[in-house]
Write a protein that holds these residues in place. Structure first.
Motif, PDB file in Angstrom:
ATOM      1  N   ARG A   1     -19.495  -4.637 -15.621  1.00 43.50           N
ATOM      2  CA  ARG A   1     -20.735  -4.857 -16.393  1.00 43.50           C
ATOM      3  C   ARG A   1     -20.482  -5.853 -17.523  1.00 43.50           C
ATOM      4  NH1 ARG A   1     -25.574  -2.795 -17.960  1.00 43.50           N
ATOM      5  NH2 ARG A   1     -25.595  -1.353 -16.212  1.00 43.50           N
ATOM      6  N   ASN A   2     -19.397  -5.653 -18.256  1.00 41.91           N
ATOM      7  CA  ASN A   2     -19.066  -6.582 -19.342  1.00 41.91           C
ATOM      8  C   ASN A   2     -18.872  -7.999 -18.815  1.00 41.91           C
ATOM      9  OD1 ASN A   2     -19.042  -4.418 -21.131  1.00 41.91           O
ATOM     10  ND2 ASN A   2     -16.813  -4.262 -21.217  1.00 41.91           N
ATOM     11  N   ALA A   3     -18.216  -8.098 -17.655  1.00 39.20           N
ATOM     12  CA  ALA A   3     -17.938  -9.413 -17.077  1.00 39.20           C
ATOM     13  C   ALA A   3     -19.219 -10.121 -16.667  1.00 39.20           C
ATOM     14  CB  ALA A   3     -17.000  -9.268 -15.883  1.00 39.20           C
TER      15      ALA A   3
ATOM     16  N   ALA B   1     -13.408  -6.663 -22.371  1.00 37.99           N
ATOM     17  CA  ALA B   1     -12.694  -5.410 -22.644  1.00 37.99           C
ATOM     18  C   ALA B   1     -13.471  -4.476 -23.562  1.00 37.99           C
ATOM     19  CB  ALA B   1     -11.329  -5.713 -23.257  1.00 37.99           C
ATOM     20  N   GLU B   2     -14.696  -4.823 -23.908  1.00 34.99           N
ATOM     21  CA  GLU B   2     -15.515  -4.001 -24.804  1.00 34.99           C
ATOM     22  C   GLU B   2     -15.674  -2.589 -24.226  1.00 34.99           C
ATOM     23  OE1 GLU B   2     -17.663  -2.924 -28.072  1.00 34.99           O
ATOM     24  OE2 GLU B   2     -16.709  -4.872 -27.772  1.00 34.99           O
ATOM     25  N   GLY B   3     -15.424  -1.577 -25.051  1.00 34.43           N
ATOM     26  CA  GLY B   3     -15.607  -0.192 -24.624  1.00 34.43           C
ATOM     27  C   GLY B   3     -14.441   0.384 -23.847  1.00 34.43           C
ATOM     28  N   ILE B   4     -13.383  -0.395 -23.659  1.00 35.64           N
ATOM     29  CA  ILE B   4     -12.199   0.064 -22.940  1.00 35.64           C
ATOM     30  C   ILE B   4     -11.108   0.369 -23.965  1.00 35.64           C
ATOM     31  CG2 ILE B   4     -10.479  -0.523 -21.185  1.00 35.64           C
ATOM     32  CD1 ILE B   4     -13.369  -0.304 -20.128  1.00 35.64           C
ATOM     33  N   GLY B   5     -10.361   1.447 -23.747  1.00 35.22           N
ATOM     34  CA  GLY B   5      -9.266   1.801 -24.652  1.00 35.22           C
ATOM     35  C   GLY B   5      -8.073   0.886 -24.459  1.00 35.22           C
ATOM     36  N   GLU B   6      -6.881   1.386 -24.721  1.00 33.42           N
ATOM     37  CA  GLU B   6      -5.685   0.559 -24.579  1.00 33.42           C
ATOM     38  C   GLU B   6      -5.418   0.187 -23.124  1.00 33.42           C
ATOM     39  OE1 GLU B   6      -2.481   1.091 -28.001  1.00 33.42           O
ATOM     40  OE2 GLU B   6      -2.568   2.829 -26.657  1.00 33.42           O
ATOM     41  N   TYR B   7      -5.830   1.056 -22.215  1.00 34.10           N
ATOM     42  CA  TYR B   7      -5.568   0.799 -20.797  1.00 34.10           C
ATOM     43  C   TYR B   7      -6.535   1.586 -19.924  1.00 34.10           C
ATOM     44  CZ  TYR B   7      -3.052   5.261 -21.231  1.00 34.10           C
ATOM     45  OH  TYR B   7      -2.726   6.559 -21.499  1.00 34.10           O
TER      46      TYR B   7
ATOM     47  N   GLU C   1       0.855  -1.184   0.000  1.00 30.89           N
ATOM     48  CA  GLU C   1       0.000   0.000   0.000  1.00 30.89           C
ATOM     49  C   GLU C   1       0.888   1.230   0.000  1.00 30.89           C
ATOM     50  OE1 GLU C   1      -3.337   0.146   2.732  1.00 30.89           O
ATOM     51  OE2 GLU C   1      -3.194  -2.030   3.011  1.00 30.89           O
ATOM     52  N   ALA C   2       0.949   1.930  -1.139  1.00 31.34           N
ATOM     53  CA  ALA C   2       1.835   3.086  -1.260  1.00 31.34           C
ATOM     54  C   ALA C   2       1.237   4.189  -2.132  1.00 31.34           C
ATOM     55  CB  ALA C   2       3.185   2.649  -1.827  1.00 31.34           C
ATOM     56  N   ASP C   3      -0.090   4.187  -2.294  1.00 28.99           N
ATOM     57  CA  ASP C   3      -0.763   5.232  -3.081  1.00 28.99           C
ATOM     58  C   ASP C   3      -0.161   5.385  -4.476  1.00 28.99           C
ATOM     59  OD1 ASP C   3      -2.424   5.700  -0.978  1.00 28.99           O
ATOM     60  OD2 ASP C   3      -1.649   7.686  -0.479  1.00 28.99           O
ATOM     61  N   GLU C   4       0.116   4.268  -5.122  1.00 30.87           N
ATOM     62  CA  GLU C   4       0.799   4.363  -6.409  1.00 30.87           C
ATOM     63  C   GLU C   4      -0.137   4.189  -7.598  1.00 30.87           C
ATOM     64  OE1 GLU C   4       3.633   0.848  -6.984  1.00 30.87           O
ATOM     65  OE2 GLU C   4       3.002   0.645  -4.894  1.00 30.87           O
ATOM     66  N   LYS C   5       0.327   4.682  -8.718  1.00 36.79           N
ATOM     67  CA  LYS C   5      -0.431   4.596  -9.962  1.00 36.79           C
ATOM     68  C   LYS C   5      -0.497   3.146 -10.426  1.00 36.79           C
ATOM     69  CE  LYS C   5       0.447   7.635 -13.135  1.00 36.79           C
ATOM     70  NZ  LYS C   5       1.162   8.362 -14.234  1.00 36.79           N
ATOM     71  N   GLU C   6      -1.661   2.767 -10.953  1.00 41.16           N
ATOM     72  CA  GLU C   6      -1.826   1.469 -11.611  1.00 41.16           C
ATOM     73  C   GLU C   6      -2.323   1.715 -13.027  1.00 41.16           C
ATOM     74  OE1 GLU C   6      -4.330  -2.746 -11.309  1.00 41.16           O
ATOM     75  OE2 GLU C   6      -4.708  -1.142  -9.872  1.00 41.16           O
ATOM     76  N   ARG C   7      -1.705   1.030 -13.965  1.00 45.19           N
ATOM     77  CA  ARG C   7      -2.162   1.085 -15.351  1.00 45.19           C
ATOM     78  C   ARG C   7      -2.500  -0.330 -15.781  1.00 45.19           C
ATOM     79  NH1 ARG C   7       2.034   4.072 -17.915  1.00 45.19           N
ATOM     80  NH2 ARG C   7       0.971   5.960 -17.205  1.00 45.19           N
ATOM     81  N   LEU C   8      -3.786  -0.589 -16.059  1.00 41.88           N
ATOM     82  CA  LEU C   8      -4.251  -1.912 -16.476  1.00 41.88           C
ATOM     83  C   LEU C   8      -4.294  -1.940 -18.006  1.00 41.88           C
ATOM     84  CD1 LEU C   8      -6.359  -0.990 -13.848  1.00 41.88           C
ATOM     85  CD2 LEU C   8      -6.704  -3.455 -14.017  1.00 41.88           C
ATOM     86  N   TRP C   9      -3.358  -2.660 -18.592  1.00 39.07           N
ATOM     87  CA  TRP C   9      -3.274  -2.749 -20.043  1.00 39.07           C
ATOM     88  C   TRP C   9      -4.206  -3.844 -20.567  1.00 39.07           C
ATOM     89  CZ3 TRP C   9      -0.786   0.592 -23.178  1.00 39.07           C
ATOM     90  CH2 TRP C   9       0.155   1.451 -22.593  1.00 39.07           C
ATOM     91  N   VAL C  10      -4.945  -3.537 -21.616  1.00 39.58           N
ATOM     92  CA  VAL C  10      -5.780  -4.534 -22.285  1.00 39.58           C
ATOM     93  C   VAL C  10      -4.874  -5.383 -23.163  1.00 39.58           C
ATOM     94  CG1 VAL C  10      -7.672  -4.914 -23.900  1.00 39.58           C
ATOM     95  CG2 VAL C  10      -7.789  -3.006 -22.268  1.00 39.58           C
ATOM     96  N   VAL C  11      -4.767  -6.671 -22.858  1.00 39.83           N
ATOM     97  CA  VAL C  11      -3.892  -7.556 -23.641  1.00 39.83           C
ATOM     98  C   VAL C  11      -4.701  -8.519 -24.513  1.00 39.83           C
ATOM     99  CG1 VAL C  11      -1.958  -7.398 -22.045  1.00 39.83           C
ATOM    100  CG2 VAL C  11      -3.683  -9.170 -21.691  1.00 39.83           C
ATOM    101  N   SER C  12      -6.032  -8.432 -24.415  1.00 39.83           N
ATOM    102  CA  SER C  12      -6.909  -9.217 -25.286  1.00 39.83           C
ATOM    103  C   SER C  12      -7.997  -8.282 -25.810  1.00 39.83           C
ATOM    104  CB  SER C  12      -7.514 -10.395 -24.521  1.00 39.83           C
ATOM    105  OG  SER C  12      -8.297 -11.210 -25.368  1.00 39.83           O
TER     106      SER C  12
END
Length: 245
Positions: free
Chosen positions: A214-216, A139-145, A122-133
């Protein structure tokens, strides 16, 4: 007209009652924020740990198409009987979406057959979730990340079986990566694990996180296909008697 997908959102609902910090983010409970985020086309109900049978009675589960699970500090308090009940429903076709620290829940570990352990910080850090599929319906409606300004870090190695499909991979400001969106099939049921959602951050108000959930739900909903037939089985064709020398 088809019936709406019936969703039950399950939450321990403990942090919100004991921590002012958590309550300030989720005053009505994490489960309510999750449910309100996917309102519209679904029939949404709620269940919490301290209800009789944890709110997951036979009747409740029988009328649930997709169960969403958030747990953290009280995994051990979930009754084995209820875990077995949920497990059976998943094998029979109920969808299951496990969020964030639900990776350590009894039901997820039972379905995975592994420790489901990982690194965390726990360090208040940025997370970037990349779409790999990018072609996956979750992942419908989600950009690259998806980018979250502050989250708890989860890092590899994540002790789970090889996912059937990997939809998201997270990168954290401290340098770690994590398989943060994983699908599995068990019996007739479909399972999606989605990583973000620490209780002190407003992650479940993020529009893109809500879109993924919602997609899930739509992806994990039962297909209506009849249960496979097991056991001793009569032949479809005539079996000719064989001559033995």
């Amino acid at each position: 007209m088809s019936q709406p997908i019936r969703v039950t959102v399950w939450n321990e609902f403990r942090h919100e009652q004991t921590s002012e910090k958590v309550r300030s983010v989720y005053p009505d409970g994490i489960h309510r924020a999750i449910g309100e985020g996917i309102e519209g086309d679904f029939a949404i109900g709620y269940a919490t740990l301290d209800e009789p049978e944890h709110g997951l009675t036979e009747e409740k589960l029988a009328s649930t198409d997709v169960l969403i699970w958030w747990g953290h500090k009280a995994h051990k308090e979930v009754s084995d009987e209820i875990v077995d009940r949920v497990h059976k429903r998943v094998l029979d076709g109920m969808g299951l979406i496990v969020l964030h620290s639900g990776h350590f829940s009894k039901i997820f570990k039972m379905l995975m057959g592994t420790t489901c352990n990982l690194k965390w910080r726990e360090a208040d850090e940025k997370e970037r979730l990349w779409v790999v599929s990018p072609g996956h319906p979750i992942a419908e409606g989600i950009g690259e990340y998806i980018e979250l300004d502050r989250e708890e870090m989860y890092g590899e190695h994540f002790d789970i079986p090889q996912p059937d499909e990997l939809v998201f991979v997270s990168w954290f400001e401290g340098g770690e990566v994590f398989r943060s969106g994983c699908t599995f099939h068990r019996g007739q049921g479909k399972i999606f694990y989605f990583r973000p959602g620490h209780e002190t951050y407003p992650t479940y108000f993020n529009p893109q996180v809500r879109r993924v959930i919602r997609n899930a739900v739509e992806w994990a909903a039962p297909t209506g296909r009849p249960k496979p037939v097991y056991g001793n089985y009569k032949p479809l064709e005539t079996i000719k008697a064989k001559q033995h020398s």
